[in-house]
Design an enzyme around this catalytic site. Sequence first.
Site, mmCIF file in Angstrom:
data_model
loop_
_atom_site.group_PDB
_atom_site.id
_atom_site.type_symbol
_atom_site.label_atom_id
_atom_site.label_comp_id
_atom_site.label_asym_id
_atom_site.label_seq_id
_atom_site.Cartn_x
_atom_site.Cartn_y
_atom_site.Cartn_z
ATOM 1 N N THR A 28 -6.249 -2.799 -1.874
ATOM 2 C CA THR A 28 -5.948 -1.434 -2.344
ATOM 3 C C THR A 28 -4.469 -1.261 -2.700
ATOM 4 O O THR A 28 -4.093 -0.249 -3.282
ATOM 5 C CB THR A 28 -6.299 -0.365 -1.265
ATOM 6 O OG1 THR A 28 -5.684 -0.755 -0.024
ATOM 7 C CG2 THR A 28 -7.800 -0.235 -1.078
ATOM 8 N N TYR A 34 -14.400 1.152 10.254
ATOM 9 C CA TYR A 34 -12.990 1.545 10.344
ATOM 10 C C TYR A 34 -12.679 2.066 11.752
ATOM 11 O O TYR A 34 -11.766 1.564 12.414
ATOM 12 C CB TYR A 34 -12.729 2.627 9.302
ATOM 13 C CG TYR A 34 -11.292 3.068 9.174
ATOM 14 C CD1 TYR A 34 -10.353 2.282 8.500
ATOM 15 C CD2 TYR A 34 -10.863 4.295 9.688
ATOM 16 C CE1 TYR A 34 -9.031 2.708 8.361
ATOM 17 C CE2 TYR A 34 -9.556 4.724 9.548
ATOM 18 C CZ TYR A 34 -8.641 3.923 8.884
ATOM 19 O OH TYR A 34 -7.338 4.350 8.738
ATOM 20 N N ASN A 70 -2.986 -8.460 0.570
ATOM 21 C CA ASN A 70 -4.004 -9.119 -0.256
ATOM 22 C C ASN A 70 -4.372 -8.282 -1.488
ATOM 23 O O ASN A 70 -5.269 -8.642 -2.232
ATOM 24 C CB ASN A 70 -5.268 -9.436 0.565
ATOM 25 C CG ASN A 70 -6.036 -8.185 0.957
ATOM 26 O OD1 ASN A 70 -5.577 -7.068 0.721
ATOM 27 N ND2 ASN A 70 -7.202 -8.361 1.548
ATOM 28 N N LYS A 127 -10.571 -0.083 14.387
ATOM 29 C CA LYS A 127 -9.248 0.362 14.857
ATOM 30 C C LYS A 127 -9.241 0.529 16.390
ATOM 31 O O LYS A 127 -8.230 0.275 17.043
ATOM 32 C CB LYS A 127 -8.875 1.688 14.195
ATOM 33 C CG LYS A 127 -8.562 1.584 12.700
ATOM 34 C CD LYS A 127 -7.176 1.023 12.444
ATOM 35 C CE LYS A 127 -6.805 1.098 10.972
ATOM 36 N NZ LYS A 127 -5.487 0.502 10.682
ATOM 37 N N GLY A 167 0.833 -1.204 0.000
ATOM 38 C CA GLY A 167 0.000 0.000 0.000
ATOM 39 C C GLY A 167 0.868 1.254 0.000
ATOM 40 O O GLY A 167 2.100 1.194 -0.119
ATOM 41 N N PHE A 168 0.213 2.383 0.161
ATOM 42 C CA PHE A 168 0.894 3.687 0.139
ATOM 43 C C PHE A 168 1.965 3.757 1.233
ATOM 44 O O PHE A 168 3.170 3.823 0.942
ATOM 45 C CB PHE A 168 -0.182 4.779 0.273
ATOM 46 C CG PHE A 168 0.307 6.111 0.717
ATOM 47 C CD1 PHE A 168 1.413 6.708 0.110
ATOM 48 C CD2 PHE A 168 -0.360 6.815 1.729
ATOM 49 C CE1 PHE A 168 1.863 7.960 0.527
ATOM 50 C CE2 PHE A 168 0.076 8.065 2.139
ATOM 51 C CZ PHE A 168 1.188 8.632 1.544
HETATM 52 P P1 NAD Z 1 -3.512 1.750 1.655
HETATM 53 O O1 NAD Z 1 -4.926 1.430 1.360
HETATM 54 O O2 NAD Z 1 -2.690 2.378 0.581
HETATM 55 O O3 NAD Z 1 -2.716 0.462 2.147
HETATM 56 C C1 NAD Z 1 -3.315 -0.582 2.865
HETATM 57 C C2 NAD Z 1 -2.665 -1.873 2.410
HETATM 58 O O4 NAD Z 1 -3.229 -2.951 3.172
HETATM 59 C C3 NAD Z 1 -2.959 -2.191 0.938
HETATM 60 O O5 NAD Z 1 -1.786 -2.622 0.311
HETATM 61 C C4 NAD Z 1 -4.002 -3.297 1.002
HETATM 62 O O6 NAD Z 1 -4.013 -4.112 -0.142
HETATM 63 C C5 NAD Z 1 -3.585 -4.018 2.279
HETATM 64 N N1 NAD Z 1 -4.669 -4.776 2.928
HETATM 65 C C6 NAD Z 1 -5.901 -4.328 3.251
HETATM 66 N N2 NAD Z 1 -6.613 -5.300 3.855
HETATM 67 C C7 NAD Z 1 -5.787 -6.382 3.942
HETATM 68 C C8 NAD Z 1 -5.940 -7.694 4.459
HETATM 69 N N3 NAD Z 1 -7.088 -8.083 5.025
HETATM 70 N N4 NAD Z 1 -4.881 -8.542 4.380
HETATM 71 C C9 NAD Z 1 -3.729 -8.168 3.800
HETATM 72 N N5 NAD Z 1 -3.534 -6.934 3.273
HETATM 73 C C10 NAD Z 1 -4.547 -6.050 3.357
HETATM 74 O O7 NAD Z 1 -3.532 2.686 2.951
HETATM 75 P P2 NAD Z 1 -2.338 3.473 3.664
HETATM 76 O O8 NAD Z 1 -2.627 4.912 3.569
HETATM 77 O O9 NAD Z 1 -1.030 2.959 3.205
HETATM 78 O O10 NAD Z 1 -2.589 3.047 5.180
HETATM 79 C C11 NAD Z 1 -1.818 2.046 5.807
HETATM 80 C C12 NAD Z 1 -2.267 1.874 7.247
HETATM 81 O O11 NAD Z 1 -2.154 3.103 7.949
HETATM 82 C C13 NAD Z 1 -3.735 1.444 7.371
HETATM 83 O O12 NAD Z 1 -3.847 0.515 8.428
HETATM 84 C C14 NAD Z 1 -4.449 2.728 7.734
HETATM 85 O O13 NAD Z 1 -5.612 2.481 8.491
HETATM 86 C C15 NAD Z 1 -3.387 3.459 8.535
HETATM 87 N N6 NAD Z 1 -3.602 4.908 8.472
HETATM 88 C C16 NAD Z 1 -3.255 5.617 7.352
HETATM 89 C C17 NAD Z 1 -3.477 6.987 7.312
HETATM 90 C C18 NAD Z 1 -3.084 7.818 6.113
HETATM 91 O O14 NAD Z 1 -3.329 9.016 6.138
HETATM 92 N N7 NAD Z 1 -2.449 7.283 5.095
HETATM 93 C C19 NAD Z 1 -4.073 7.623 8.399
HETATM 94 C C20 NAD Z 1 -4.447 6.858 9.501
HETATM 95 C C21 NAD Z 1 -4.178 5.507 9.538
#
Ligand code: NAD
Length: 333
Positions: free
Chosen positions: A48, A156, A45, A160, A23-24
Amino acid sequence: MSNLHSVSVTPASQRVLITGGAGFLGSHLCERLLAQGHEVLCVDNFVTGRLSNIQHLASNPKFRLVRQDIVLPVVAEVDAIYNLACPASPPHYQADPIQTMKTNVLGALNLLELARQRGIRIFQASTSEVYGDPHVHPQPESYWGNVNPFGPRSCYDEGKRCAETLFFDFHKQHDVEIKIARIFNTYGPRMRPDDGRVVSNFIVQALQNEDITIYGNGSQTRSFCFVDDLIDGFLKLMASDRSLTSPVNLGNPVEFTVRELAEQVIDLTGSRSKLVLRPLPIDDPQQRRPDISLATRELGWTPKVALTDGLKQTIQYFDGLLTQEARELAETA
Ligand code: NAD
Ligand code: UDP
């Protein structure tokens, strides 16, 4: 179902499991840990996540990728865990709310169980959404929040919150070493163009001279942290003394209205886009800004990248991506 993955041992390095590593945020974390000499096992998985986020790491012998859902038990020979798996964008996490809840709760349980069995440290990517639509501003970790348990964001937010409780209880009951980051809105290269979050939406719209969609009247606020700063915070938190077990806010405390963000994006892109108003999503928090005094005191961490500088890098990324997509489309036409 469970999988056994063994990663070859290099004495100087740790074997680190990163869930959501494609992911990001996860892809930046994979990159940073590899650069420090660690071995990285990325479990994702791809709900996203994108292969293109981690393709450049594939030739590194210290990098492994496993396609797996963390709702199923994960078995891995690793020395530390970062749990980042979960879609972070409201349209994505609301698309399959039951799966979002399972990811947050069953996923956390599975990984905590792995941490307990192996006696290793585990990091949780929690969120400012645990504060909901806050009545206390800025938000310190001591604030319990104002969360709707029965709405479109609940899968969500409550997922969390439950994960944080599980982390607390595994620490209390089984002495698992836990680290919990409450992450505030973070942006940067490798967000998806169709991610749906505000920074990526506005930049993609501006670069295409399309209308910029302001939800509500744009007076709601967020505090935007550049990804490099956030990853610094992750690493510092993970390396902190084992006694630091409480959640720690990580985010940039400089607050902007959504309208101000749109205006900055238009300025920086030189776009001809117009601002248009769209309905405000249900339960959209009106204001959000982290109190980061705990992170500053305990970790010596403060974000360094100003919004203008981070936006410039992010605009450059999306510009390259959209140009490449347009070229590929022209070639196949
Ligand atoms: P994202 O959607 O880009 O990345 C999430 C990753 O998790 C993706 O690669 C997705 O394919 C994978 N994923 C999701 N469900 C899964 C599962 N059941 N099994 C295996 N892989 C799974 O989001 P992000 O911005 O990179 O966020 C990463 C984490 O940080 C998340 O947990 C998010 O809740 C947390 N977060 C992010 C932000 C933000 O601003 N970017 C803010 C608060 C919290
Ligand atoms: N938002 C907006 N236009 C968009 C996308 C989002 O005005 O195209 C608003 C959204 O309503 C929220 C803020 O921007 O008030 C941040 O939204 P985002 O989805 O990025 O994150 P979150 O709401 O989870 O903080």
